[in-house]
Enzyme design. Structure first.
Site, short mmCIF file in Angstrom:
data_model
loop_
_atom_site.label_atom_id
_atom_site.label_comp_id
_atom_site.label_asym_id
_atom_site.label_seq_id
_atom_site.Cartn_x
_atom_site.Cartn_y
_atom_site.Cartn_z
N ARG A 133 -10.22 -2.82 -4.13
CA ARG A 133 -11.58 -3.32 -3.84
C ARG A 133 -12.52 -3.23 -5.04
NH1 ARG A 133 -12.09 -1.35 2.49
NH2 ARG A 133 -11.05 -3.21 3.29
N ASP A 135 -15.45 2.51 3.57
CA ASP A 135 -15.20 1.08 3.83
C ASP A 135 -16.42 0.22 3.52
OD1 ASP A 135 -12.64 1.66 4.64
OD2 ASP A 135 -13.17 1.83 6.76
N ARG A 155 -12.87 -7.13 4.36
CA ARG A 155 -14.21 -6.67 3.96
C ARG A 155 -14.69 -7.36 2.68
NH1 ARG A 155 -14.87 -3.01 7.97
NH2 ARG A 155 -13.13 -1.61 8.36
N ARG A 191 0.82 -1.22 0.00
CA ARG A 191 0.00 0.00 0.00
C ARG A 191 0.86 1.27 0.00
NH1 ARG A 191 -4.81 -0.74 4.22
NH2 ARG A 191 -5.49 1.17 3.18
C1 S3P Z 1 -9.73 5.25 8.73
C2 S3P Z 1 -9.86 6.04 7.63
C3 S3P Z 1 -10.24 5.53 6.30
C4 S3P Z 1 -10.79 4.11 6.35
C5 S3P Z 1 -10.00 3.24 7.28
C6 S3P Z 1 -10.02 3.81 8.68
C7 S3P Z 1 -9.34 5.87 10.01
O1 S3P Z 1 -9.11 5.54 5.47
O2 S3P Z 1 -10.80 3.54 5.06
O3 S3P Z 1 -10.53 1.93 7.31
O4 S3P Z 1 -9.53 5.25 11.07
O5 S3P Z 1 -8.84 7.00 10.00
P1 S3P Z 1 -8.68 6.89 4.70
O6 S3P Z 1 -8.60 7.94 5.73
O7 S3P Z 1 -7.35 6.64 4.10
O8 S3P Z 1 -9.73 7.09 3.68
#
Ligand code: S3P
Length: 455
Positions: free
Chosen positions: A360, A329, A406, A129
């Site tokens: 995804r 998510d 997920r 990532r």
């Molecule tokens: C999260 C922010 C989201 C989400 C992740 C949890 C967090 O990601 O997809 O599962 O706890 O701040 P992004 O902030 O990169 O969109």
């Protein structure tokens, strides 16, 4: 989970009815933050309702490596004795973050303004990532990084000796990036500000207030959809009690399963309803879903409610791109609802899905195709031609989950309601966010078991 050993294949078979009550585990975003802020605070922090999933346990281990004392009591309450923002120590070893993108990005922020070096590593999915999104602003604050090509883990954070405040406008709507900068700001003299064009989940801001930051230190200004969050550092946090409510992103699976089930009624208790997390519930209601919010109340500084869900005939909708941050998510499980709906569902503005625990958009497209659903993949979303009813979805596919919890849970839900069973290559990653998922679903009447086994 072809990328690693330890795969746990599962099969989910259609059932005539889903009924009963469940309480989903604690919110993952809030659980990470409770441990991190508790580890940074002076004095004792207690946390109830913490999600005890693998991702959050990695955060607990990481905060111990920075010097915090963290223990789980026999009563299920977690007790944390923090070090104070200036009292963190250099971790003696590489910090293993497993599958958790949120934890590693937040902790990179924390480490960026500490005058020492921290090494982070992760599993195959996390190591693929992109981390550049946090490296850029944290470099402006004075940190240096050594990483594998493409800004990927393993990665070393060489903390700034003299941290510099920044004013940073987020190029992607990301609560992780915002939170990394705010954590770095705690140990940075002066005013650090983050500007977001589209509001993202605000658990960091809410919890910083719970840990004692008042308006002279932490300010949030809004102008239309624009938000400017500023923090004047250095700032000390003080121990607090955090009551973590149930995770709406975990509740989403039972909600969609209950909407698509032929019969029954499901109550999901204690679900966090932070307005920056409720995009899926809004979308499902627009699709015709019967979801009642009962017993609305406050916990852990957030609004919560119990959700009562009844089987519903859904129709396709256009999901507005600006809704993406509030349901980021939940698109995989939305795609399952869309597959059962009458008509077309179109999702756009969700390009971030390509850099989650897996790509995804691609993973859902391949999985739905394997189950007989027509889906068109777009760069930043997808278009699904609904089958008109859940029982009209052929199912019968074998789905590759790409180490993504997920994707795994979404296709197990599809198997509960489609015409034929659905198999997944591994449910091992479900433990990162919802360790009791299979047991909870089977209690509601699902039949999820290893292939050849009995539910
Ligand atoms: C999260 C922010 C989201 C989400 C992740 C949890 C967090 O990601 O997809 O599962 O706890 O701040 P992004 O902030 O990169 O969109």
């Amino acid at each position: 989970m072809s990328e690693s050993s330890g795969a746990v294949p599962l099969k989910s078979s259609p059932v005539p009815r889903l009924a009963g009550e469940i309480t989903v585990p604690g919110d993952k975003s809030m659980s990470h933050r409770a441990l991190i802020l508790g580890g940074l605070a002076i004095g004792e922090t207690t946390v109830s309702g913490l999600l005890e999933g693998d991702d959050v346990l990695h955060t607990a281990a990481a905060m111990r490596a920075f010097g915090a004392r963290i223990e789980r009591g026999g009563d299920g309450i977690w007790r944390i004795r923090g070090c104070g923002v200036g009292g963190l120590r250099e971790p003696a070893n590489v910090i293993e973050m497993g599958n958790s993108g949120t934890a590693v990005r937040l902790l990179m922020g924390l480490a960026a303004t500490m005058d020492f070096t921290t090494f982070f590593a992760g599993d195959a999915s996390l190591s693929a990532r992109p981390m550049g999104r946090v490296l850029t602003p944290l470099s402006h604050m004075g940190a240096h990084f050594v990483s594998r090509s493409g800004n990927r883990l393993p990665l070393a954070v060489i903390g700034a000796e003299t941290p510099q405040p920044v004013e940073y406008r987020l190029p992607v709507a990301s609560a992780q990036v915002k939170s990394a900068i705010l954590l770095a700001a705690l140990n940075t003299p002066g005013i650090t500000a983050v500007i977001e064009d589209r509001p993202t989940r605000d658990h960091t801001e809410n919890m910083l207030r719970l840990f004692g930051l008042d308006e002279t230190v932490l300010r949030v200004e809004t102008q239309g959809s624009l938000r400017r969050i500023s923090l004047t550092g250095p700032a000390e946090l003080h121990g607090a009690h955090v009551d973590v409510p149930g995770d709406p992103s975990s509740a989403a699976f039972a909600v969609v399963a209950a909407l698509l089930a032929p019969e029954g009624e499901v109550l999901v208790r204690n679900v966090a309803l932070n307005p920056l997390r409720t995009g899926l519930l809004q979308t499902l209601s627009e699709m015709g879903g019967d979801i009642e919010k009962c017993n609305r109340r406050q916990a852990g500084g957030e609004e919560i409610a119990d959700l009562r869900i009844r089987p519903s005939a859904l129709h396709g909708v256009e999901v507005p791109p600006e809704r993406a941050p509030s349901m980021i998510d939940e698109y995989p499980i939305l795609a399952i609802a869309a597959a059962a709906a009458k008509g077309r569902t179109r999702v756009s503005g969700a390009g971030e899905l390509r850099v989650k625990e897996s790509d995804r958009i691609a993973a859902m497209a391949r999985g739905l195709e394997a189950c007989g659903v027509a889906i068109e993949e777009c760069e930043d979303g997808f278009i699904i031609e609904g089958c008109g009813a859940a029982s009209a979805i052929p199912g019968g596919g074998s789905v590759t989950t790409h180490m993504d919890h997920r994707i795994a849970m979404s296709f197990l839900v599809l198997g509960m309601v489609a015409a034929r069973p659905v198999g997944i290559d591994s449910g091992a990653m479900i433990a990162t966010s919802y360790p009791g998922f299979v047991a909870d679903m089977n209690r509601l009447g699902a039949r999820i078991a290893p292939p050849g086994g009995r539910a």
